[in-house]
Design an enzyme around this catalytic site. Structure first.
Site, PDB file in Angstrom:
ATOM      1  N   GLU A  29       1.200  -1.359   0.252  1.00 15.13           N
ATOM      2  CA  GLU A  29      -0.538  -0.116   0.191  1.00 15.13           C
ATOM      3  C   GLU A  29       0.939   1.234  -0.141  1.00 15.13           C
ATOM      4  O   GLU A  29       1.508   1.577   0.517  1.00 15.13           O
ATOM      5  CB  GLU A  29      -0.748   0.127   0.964  1.00 15.13           C
ATOM      6  CG  GLU A  29      -1.694  -1.327   1.332  1.00 15.13           C
ATOM      7  CD  GLU A  29      -1.884  -1.676   2.521  1.00 15.13           C
ATOM      8  OE1 GLU A  29      -1.836  -0.530   3.834  1.00 15.13           O
ATOM      9  OE2 GLU A  29      -2.631  -3.428   2.555  1.00 15.13           O
ATOM     10  N   GLU A  59      -4.422  -6.847   2.472  1.00 13.05           N
ATOM     11  CA  GLU A  59      -2.684  -6.941   2.813  1.00 13.05           C
ATOM     12  C   GLU A  59      -3.033  -8.673   2.283  1.00 13.05           C
ATOM     13  O   GLU A  59      -1.666  -9.183   2.028  1.00 13.05           O
ATOM     14  CB  GLU A  59      -2.452  -7.737   4.404  1.00 13.05           C
ATOM     15  CG  GLU A  59      -2.548  -5.682   5.326  1.00 13.05           C
ATOM     16  CD  GLU A  59      -3.309  -4.906   5.058  1.00 13.05           C
ATOM     17  OE1 GLU A  59      -4.690  -5.638   4.894  1.00 13.05           O
ATOM     18  OE2 GLU A  59      -3.212  -3.399   5.139  1.00 13.05           O
ATOM     19  N   PHE A  82       2.730  -1.936   8.762  1.00 12.52           N
ATOM     20  CA  PHE A  82       2.866  -2.691  10.019  1.00 12.52           C
ATOM     21  C   PHE A  82       3.070  -3.961  10.907  1.00 12.52           C
ATOM     22  O   PHE A  82       2.198  -4.268  10.219  1.00 12.52           O
ATOM     23  CB  PHE A  82       1.517  -1.891  11.606  1.00 12.52           C
ATOM     24  CG  PHE A  82       1.736  -0.341  10.990  1.00 12.52           C
ATOM     25  CD1 PHE A  82       2.799   0.993  11.770  1.00 12.52           C
ATOM     26  CD2 PHE A  82       1.283   0.046  10.339  1.00 12.52           C
ATOM     27  CE1 PHE A  82       3.117   1.861  12.128  1.00 12.52           C
ATOM     28  CE2 PHE A  82       1.161   1.895   9.974  1.00 12.52           C
ATOM     29  CZ  PHE A  82       2.121   2.480  10.905  1.00 12.52           C
ATOM     30  N   ASP A  84       1.879  -5.386  12.711  1.00 10.34           N
ATOM     31  CA  ASP A  84       0.265  -5.605  13.237  1.00 10.34           C
ATOM     32  C   ASP A  84      -0.715  -5.622  12.041  1.00 10.34           C
ATOM     33  O   ASP A  84      -1.401  -6.249  12.071  1.00 10.34           O
ATOM     34  CB  ASP A  84       0.096  -4.370  14.609  1.00 10.34           C
ATOM     35  CG  ASP A  84       0.949  -3.999  15.319  1.00 10.34           C
ATOM     36  OD1 ASP A  84       0.241  -3.409  16.133  1.00 10.34           O
ATOM     37  OD2 ASP A  84       1.880  -2.709  14.450  1.00 10.34           O
ATOM     38  N   PHE A  85      -0.351  -4.672  11.051  1.00  7.11           N
ATOM     39  CA  PHE A  85      -1.556  -5.294   9.512  1.00  7.11           C
ATOM     40  C   PHE A  85      -1.207  -6.550   9.132  1.00  7.11           C
ATOM     41  O   PHE A  85      -1.998  -7.123   8.432  1.00  7.11           O
ATOM     42  CB  PHE A  85      -1.287  -4.280   9.095  1.00  7.11           C
ATOM     43  CG  PHE A  85      -1.496  -2.649   9.376  1.00  7.11           C
ATOM     44  CD1 PHE A  85      -1.902  -2.360  10.534  1.00  7.11           C
ATOM     45  CD2 PHE A  85      -1.784  -1.315   8.528  1.00  7.11           C
ATOM     46  CE1 PHE A  85      -2.552  -1.324  10.789  1.00  7.11           C
ATOM     47  CE2 PHE A  85      -1.650  -0.533   9.020  1.00  7.11           C
ATOM     48  CZ  PHE A  85      -2.342  -0.129  10.131  1.00  7.11           C
ATOM     49  N   HIS A 128      -0.515  -0.609  16.247  1.00  4.37           N
ATOM     50  CA  HIS A 128       0.446  -0.159  15.312  1.00  4.37           C
ATOM     51  C   HIS A 128       1.665   0.029  16.851  1.00  4.37           C
ATOM     52  O   HIS A 128       2.802   0.443  15.837  1.00  4.37           O
ATOM     53  CB  HIS A 128       0.127   1.782  15.470  1.00  4.37           C
ATOM     54  CG  HIS A 128      -1.029   1.459  14.016  1.00  4.37           C
ATOM     55  ND1 HIS A 128      -1.836   1.553  14.529  1.00  4.37           N
ATOM     56  CD2 HIS A 128      -0.538   2.026  12.720  1.00  4.37           C
ATOM     57  CE1 HIS A 128      -3.295   1.583  13.326  1.00  4.37           C
ATOM     58  NE2 HIS A 128      -2.395   1.909  12.406  1.00  4.37           N
TER      59      HIS A 128
END
Lengths: 327, 335
Positions: A29, A59, A82, A84-85, A128
């Site tokens: 992205e 993702e 991140f 996290d993503f 994040h």
């Protein structure tokens, strides 16, 4: 040698590898405008939008498509923004990328690099700021890289792009502006070779990623008190340099592992258990871990700081190990 | 509709249809042998037969070149054979024996033969859709003249990768055909009971990917529509095919499928795609004896594959440590 920032070191690694190998491409992205942190600034101008490819906020498909593209002869660099993503793409990473070579009996390989920035990032809160590197070290098939310096960010990323295994490449967000010497030329850092940050006879401190700098700061303080710490930066968690750690602890007889991530079931537990198993007889004190408590990261700075492993805490733990009367 | 009424008798390419009949028989007999072996505990783990769905695999894959790519689901034997994989190597894989397509490491659910462009069956529903999109993406990046066909079931349309993979293919204009084999069941649940909206084709159309709907039990119809979709996809227009079919067995070979009425299954057997194509050939003048001989040959081939696989040795145990990864290889003591 040039002084280069951690973020620029990674950018150089990508550019150099893309110039070297036309099958290397990056997808994620916002890459067209340089990536969320600017890690890809200017690369779309040089390589075009096919090779520095923007992607939908998707993702699972970014990572899954990279697996398919890797199995059919290209070498994708996957940007997850991140770590996290990247959890939205865990099936693609854990069930597909990590296992394809094995479950298809060696008929294919999955040469992808998955960039997953980790770490507490001021007031970015629970979704994040995670450091989940231990999860991936647990998965057969994956390589896990956690660079702490600009030189390693560049050298390890080049190694990751050339590697035929899937590599989870975890840069630390707080290190982006960190400057350091980066060797000139095509320097590749081998996986599984720890870096000696400083040498010392009294206590071994093992760390990785941003926590290395915390450990180093603590070691300087300790040195002023006459306690010399052997500080080891693992650089990669799989493979990890077991030999370097054991050799150091054989000398010092004391081990402290320092990690930013949650201590429970973290990679520090692996290091501690390995040392306890192999060197029970030479340990002068019980092995010790320092890490975050098992709570999510807060938004408010004082709450966020409450889970941070500080240089003072590292120094105190090391001091305790060294002064402890054991047997 | 009685068997044999749905294929158009005119314009039949008899030789092509005979070849399709033979291939469908081979897939049917492969799976029958596999089910026997599963019952005998010679094939372990779950196997997911595609009995009743052979016309989709054969009709689609017959339009692909060896270099073209397919990805499949946990119900992937038919696709793999139709793409040209060796039946004995596949049978050995199901038995977990040496010489299996994946060296005995994958089994039925991970059947794959990269040498014929079959990039793997997948044990995670819909996971193959994103991977297929990526394979098509690589084809485009490299400027190759290839196309990808991604097979999945109707159950897959309720997982995120269905949306994400179709969107990806549309955004990047990839050479890919998505083939949804709608057999009515997502594992053991009727898919329509778990699906809002207009179903697979409507969802594809909502993303801007033109969808065609075909009788998936009619190999002639599948062959015809697949040919045109594959050619369009090859030129960079992703396409979608909804093939309506029926799973004549349970979800796995061990599933007696009590969730559906016996009468329903009996009725569906009347639309057996193999009988349908056989009747069409007979109507076109092919001698029934010739077709029976073809079917018996397929049966003999798979019985032989079963016997050979059964007599094949296990993989060497040291191979358990091979093909994990190069870096940090578990065989190396250093790590």
């Amino acid at each position: 040698m040039a002084r280069v920032s951690y973020i620029e070191a990674g950018r150089q690694a990508v550019a150099e590898e893309m110039r070297r190998d036309p099958l290397v491409w990056a997808v994620g992205e916002d890459l067209g405008r340089g990536g969320v942190f600017g890690q890809y600034t200017g690369l779309a101008d040089e390589f075009g939008s096919d090779r520095i490819s923007d992607a939908p906020i998707s993702e699972s498909c970014i990572l899954g498509a990279a697996v398919g593209a890797a199995m059919t002869g290209t070498r994708p660099i996957v940007e997850m923004r991140f770590s996290d993503f990247a959890l939205c793409a865990v099936d693609e990473l854990v069930n597909q990328a990590a296992k394809a070579r094995y479950m298809f009996g060696g008929q294919t390989r999955v040469p992808i690099v998955v960039r997953e920035p980790i770490g507490m990032w001021r007031s970015s809160a629970a979704q994040h700021s995670q450091s989940l590197e231990a999860w991936y070290a647990h998965i057969p098939g994956l390589v896990v890289a956690v660079p702490s310096t600009p030189a390693d960010a560049k050298g390890l990323l080049k190694a990751a792009i050339r590697c035929d295994d899937p590599v989870v490449f975890m840069e630390h967000k707080n290190l982006w502006p960190l400057e350091g010497e980066v060797p000139d030329g095509d320097v590749v850092v081998d996986f599984g070779k720890a870096r000696t940050v400083r040498e010392g006879r009294d206590v071994t401190i093992v760390s990785w990623s941003a926590a290395v700098h915390t450990a180093e700061e603590a070691a300087k303080t300790l040195s002023g008190e006459g306690v010399e710490a052997d500080v080891i930066d693992l650089r990669t968690l799989w493979p990890w340099d077991k030999a370097a750690v054991l050799k150091s602890v054989e000398t010092t007889g004391r081990l402290l592992v320092v990690q930013e991530s949650v201590s429970v079931a973290g990679f520090g537990a692996e290091v501690a258990a390995t040392v306890a198993e192999a060197l029970h007889g030479v340990l002068k004190a019980p092995v010790r871990r320092l890490g975050a408590p098992r709570i999510p990261i807060s938004y408010a700075p004082p709450l966020e700081d409450e889970v941070r492993v500080t240089a003072d805490a590292v120094a105190a733990a090391a001091r305790d190990l060294v002064t402890r009367i054991n047997r | 509709m009685p068997a044999g009424q749905s294929t158009r008798a005119s314009n039949l390419n008899i030789e092509r249809l005979k070849a399709q009949f033979g291939e469908m028989c081979r897939i049917r007999e492969f799976e029958r042998a596999a089910i026997t072996a599963s019952t005998e505990k010679l094939v372990l783990g779950a196997i997911h037969p595609s009995i009743g769905q052979e016309a989709v695999a054969v009709g689609v894959c017959g339009n692909l070149k060896r270099d073209d790519i397919i990805l499949s689901t946990h119900r992937g034997h038919g696709h793999t054979m139709a793409k040209g994989a060796d039946a004995l190597a596949m049978m050995r894989e199901l038995f977990g024996r040496a010489g299996g397509t994946s060296g005995g490491k994958g089994g039925s659910m991970h059947i794959a033969d990269f040498s014929v462009g079959m990039l793997g069956a997948n044990g995670v529903v819909a996971a193959n859709i994103n991977i297929a999109a990526g394979a098509a993406h690589a084809i485009k990046l490299k400027g190759e003249d290839k196309v990808v066909v991604c097979f999945f079931g109707d159950g897959a349309i309720n997982r995120g990768p269905f949306l994400e993979g179709l969107n990806w293919a549309g955004v990047f204009k990839l050479p890919i055909v998505f083939v949804c084999e709608d057999n009515g069941f997502a594992a053991t649940t009727r898919t329509h009971a778990m699906t809002a909206g207009g179903g697979p084709a409507a969802r594809a159309e909502s993303i801007g990917i033109k969808a065609e709907i075909v009788d998936g039990n009619d190999v002639v119809a599948v062959d015809e529509i697949a040919r045109s979709l594959i050619e369009e996809a090859r030129r960079g227009t992703p396409r979608f095919l909804l093939a309506n079919t029926y799973r004549l067995t349970g979800h796995t070979s061990a599933d007696p499928a009590p969730y559906r009425a016996e009468e329903e299954v009996q009725e569906r057997w009347l639309n057996d795609p193999i009988e349908t194509v056989r009747n069409a050939l007979v109507r076109a003048g092919v001698a029934p004896d010739e077709l029976d001989a073809m079917h018996r040959a397929a049966e003999a081939e798979m019985t032989q594959a079963y016997e050979t696989a059964k007599a094949t040795e296990w993989p060497e145990t040291a191979l358990a440590f091979a093909d994990v990864q190069d870096i940090g290889d578990p065989r190396e003591e250093a790590f």
